[in-house]
Structure formats: C-alpha cells, structure tokens
Design an enzyme around this catalytic site. Structure first.
Site, PDB file in Angstrom:
ATOM      1  N   GLU A 126      -9.145   1.279   0.939  1.00  0.00           N
ATOM      2  CA  GLU A 126      -9.255  -0.169   1.156  1.00  0.00           C
ATOM      3  C   GLU A 126      -8.773  -0.502   2.572  1.00  0.00           C
ATOM      4  OE1 GLU A 126      -6.812  -2.588  -1.440  1.00  0.00           O
ATOM      5  OE2 GLU A 126      -7.903  -4.422  -0.933  1.00  0.00           O
ATOM      6  N   ARG A 153       1.802   7.924  -4.614  1.00  0.00           N
ATOM      7  CA  ARG A 153       2.088   7.137  -5.806  1.00  0.00           C
ATOM      8  C   ARG A 153       1.480   7.744  -7.063  1.00  0.00           C
ATOM      9  NH1 ARG A 153       0.056   1.700  -3.772  1.00  0.00           N
ATOM     10  NH2 ARG A 153      -0.404   2.700  -1.781  1.00  0.00           N
TER      11      ARG A 153
HETATM   12  O1  LIG Z   1      -9.176   3.396  -4.818  1.00  0.00           O
HETATM   13  P1  LIG Z   1      -8.794   3.570  -3.375  1.00  0.00           P
HETATM   14  O2  LIG Z   1      -9.460   2.577  -2.471  1.00  0.00           O
HETATM   15  O3  LIG Z   1      -8.975   4.964  -2.892  1.00  0.00           O
HETATM   16  O4  LIG Z   1      -7.253   3.196  -3.230  1.00  0.00           O
HETATM   17  C1  LIG Z   1      -6.274   3.597  -4.130  1.00  0.00           C
HETATM   18  C2  LIG Z   1      -5.305   4.550  -3.520  1.00  0.00           C
HETATM   19  O5  LIG Z   1      -4.617   3.928  -2.418  1.00  0.00           O
HETATM   20  C3  LIG Z   1      -3.228   4.108  -2.595  1.00  0.00           C
HETATM   21  O6  LIG Z   1      -2.781   5.290  -2.014  1.00  0.00           O
HETATM   22  P2  LIG Z   1      -2.496   5.492  -0.438  1.00  0.00           P
HETATM   23  O7  LIG Z   1      -3.606   6.329   0.117  1.00  0.00           O
HETATM   24  O8  LIG Z   1      -2.229   4.167   0.200  1.00  0.00           O
HETATM   25  O9  LIG Z   1      -1.276   6.442  -0.404  1.00  0.00           O
HETATM   26  P3  LIG Z   1       0.229   6.443  -0.983  1.00  0.00           P
HETATM   27  O10 LIG Z   1       0.121   6.644  -2.474  1.00  0.00           O
HETATM   28  O11 LIG Z   1       0.796   7.629  -0.301  1.00  0.00           O
HETATM   29  O12 LIG Z   1       0.880   5.135  -0.636  1.00  0.00           O
HETATM   30  C4  LIG Z   1      -3.048   4.187  -4.096  1.00  0.00           C
HETATM   31  O13 LIG Z   1      -1.843   4.816  -4.455  1.00  0.00           O
HETATM   32  C5  LIG Z   1      -4.260   4.955  -4.530  1.00  0.00           C
HETATM   33  O14 LIG Z   1      -4.067   6.359  -4.463  1.00  0.00           O
HETATM   34  N1  LIG Z   2      -4.215  -3.699  -2.669  1.00  0.00           N
HETATM   35  C1  LIG Z   2      -3.548  -2.547  -2.835  1.00  0.00           C
HETATM   36  N2  LIG Z   2      -2.256  -2.570  -3.241  1.00  0.00           N
HETATM   37  C2  LIG Z   2      -1.578  -1.409  -3.407  1.00  0.00           C
HETATM   38  N3  LIG Z   2      -2.097  -0.201  -3.187  1.00  0.00           N
HETATM   39  C3  LIG Z   2      -3.374  -0.140  -2.778  1.00  0.00           C
HETATM   40  N4  LIG Z   2      -4.171   0.914  -2.479  1.00  0.00           N
HETATM   41  C4  LIG Z   2      -5.378   0.439  -2.103  1.00  0.00           C
HETATM   42  N5  LIG Z   2      -5.396  -0.901  -2.148  1.00  0.00           N
HETATM   43  C5  LIG Z   2      -4.152  -1.288  -2.578  1.00  0.00           C
END
Ligand SMILES: O=P(O)(O)OC[C@H]1O[C@H](OP(=O)(O)OP(=O)(O)O)[C@H](O)[C@@H]1O
Ligand SMILES: Nc1ncnc2[nH]cnc12
Length: 170
Positions: free
Chosen positions: A95, A58
């Site tokens: 998370e 993302r």
């Molecule tokens: O602050 P944090 O606790 O590290 O969480 C935030 C991250 O989690 C999500 O990515 P995810 O790893 O779920 O991957 P994605 O973007 O591929 O869905 C989001 O896009 C952030 O990059």
């Molecule tokens: N609550 C949340 N919603 C969407 N993306 C996330 N990445 C980590 N925590 C998240």
C-alpha cells in the site's frame, strides 16, 4: 470481544493519506492478544495444517503464537537479506511502497500443507508473494488468516480461490 476497540488508527502514517492500523495497542493487552489468537485458532482448527508461514515483521506476532496454539511449526518469510541459508525470493508492491521477500529453500517440503498468517490484509501483495514463494517450494496453501482486513483495498480479489479469514474488517 470487539477487537476494533484494541486497534489504534493513526492517520497519515507512514505517508499522507494512509490510515495506519496500529496493533501494538492490542498486543500489549494480554487478554485481548490471547483472545485474538484463540479466535483465529477457532476459525482454522478444522483444517489440516502442517506449518504456519508468516511474513516479517507483524506476521511473526500473529503466526508464531497461532502455530503454538495449533501445535505446528512456524516458517518465517523475511525481507530480503535477513535469512542466512539458501533462499528463494520475489519482489512485490505494498500500500505504501515496494519490498522483496525471501524464504529458506529447505523450510517447506513438497506437499506440506501451509496456512499463511499475518496481522493485516491490505492490497494482498505481501500474501500473494508469500503464496508464490511457498508454491515454488512445493507447499500447498490451505488458507490465510489475518487479524485485520482492509476491504477497501480488495486484497481478497488477489487471493481468489483461497480460504481467507479475518477478525476485523475496515
Ligand atoms: O496486503 P499488503 O498491501 O501487502 O499489505 C499488508 C502488509 O503490510 C504490512 O507489512 P509491512 O511490509 O509494512 O512490514 P512490517 O510487518 O515489517 O511492518 C502488514 O504487516 C502486511 O504484511
Ligand atoms: N493501512 C495499513 N495499516 C497498517 N498496516 C498496513 N499495511 C499495509 N497497509 C496498512
């Protein structure tokens, strides 16, 4: 524009107890997506920025259009095993789980000024790890820009001293 109106909250995804902030509803609305990127651009445009770095997946949909809007290049930070060249890597906690991030070793030259962009700041683990990787390559972090900040997870505390901007806070 109230960007929260375009973000869908889905309870118990991907695990019970997580309230998932779904940005696909914002991305599919052209004017809202554009306004979000324009707003982030306004918040960072006074900074000296050589490159934007964004973590998979993302972070790409925020970082790449922001890079184009600012007229700078984009460096992808990917989950381990996806980048074809030599990489530096680090493990981190999320998370809702654990993962490993990688960056091409030659993607940043020492002294280049890097803005990190992502959709969401939660615990800050992803961004703290991205900062570690960029710093290992000699990049200088000038700030971090997010669409969404989950203040109840205090990610900002992990990024003390860093200029953090976000469009909406939960
Ligand atoms: O602050 P944090 O606790 O590290 O969480 C935030 C991250 O989690 C999500 O990515 P995810 O790893 O779920 O991957 P994605 O973007 O591929 O869905 C989001 O896009 C952030 O990059
Ligand atoms: N609550 C949340 N919603 C969407 N993306 C996330 N990445 C980590 N925590 C998240």
């Amino acid at each position: 524009m109230n960007f929260k109106d375009y973000i869908r909250v889905i309870p118990d995804f991907p695990q019970p107890g997580i309230r998932f902030k779904d940005i696909t509803t914002l991305l599919k609305d052209g004017p809202a997506y554009r306004a979000a990127i324009d707003s982030l651009k306004e918040m960072v445009k006074e900074k000296e920025i050589d490159l934007i770095a964004g973590p998979e997946a993302r972070g790409f949909v925020v970082g790449a259009p922001l890079a184009i809007a600012l007229g700078v290049g984009f460096v992808p930070i990917r989950k381990s095993g996806k980048l074809p060249g030599n990489t530096v890597e680090a493990a981190y906690d999320l998370e809702y789980g654990k993962d490993r991030l990688a960056i091409h070793s030659d993607s940043i030259q020492p002294g280049q000024k890097i803005l990190i962009a992502d959709d969401l700041l939660a615990t800050g683990g992803t961004i703290a790890t991205s900062i570690d990787l960029i710093t290992k390559l000699g990049g200088e972090i000038v700030g971090a820009a997010f669409l969404i900040e989950l203040s109840y997870l205090s990610g900002r505390d992990k990024l003390s001293g860093l200029d953090v901007v976000s469009l909406v806070t939960y």
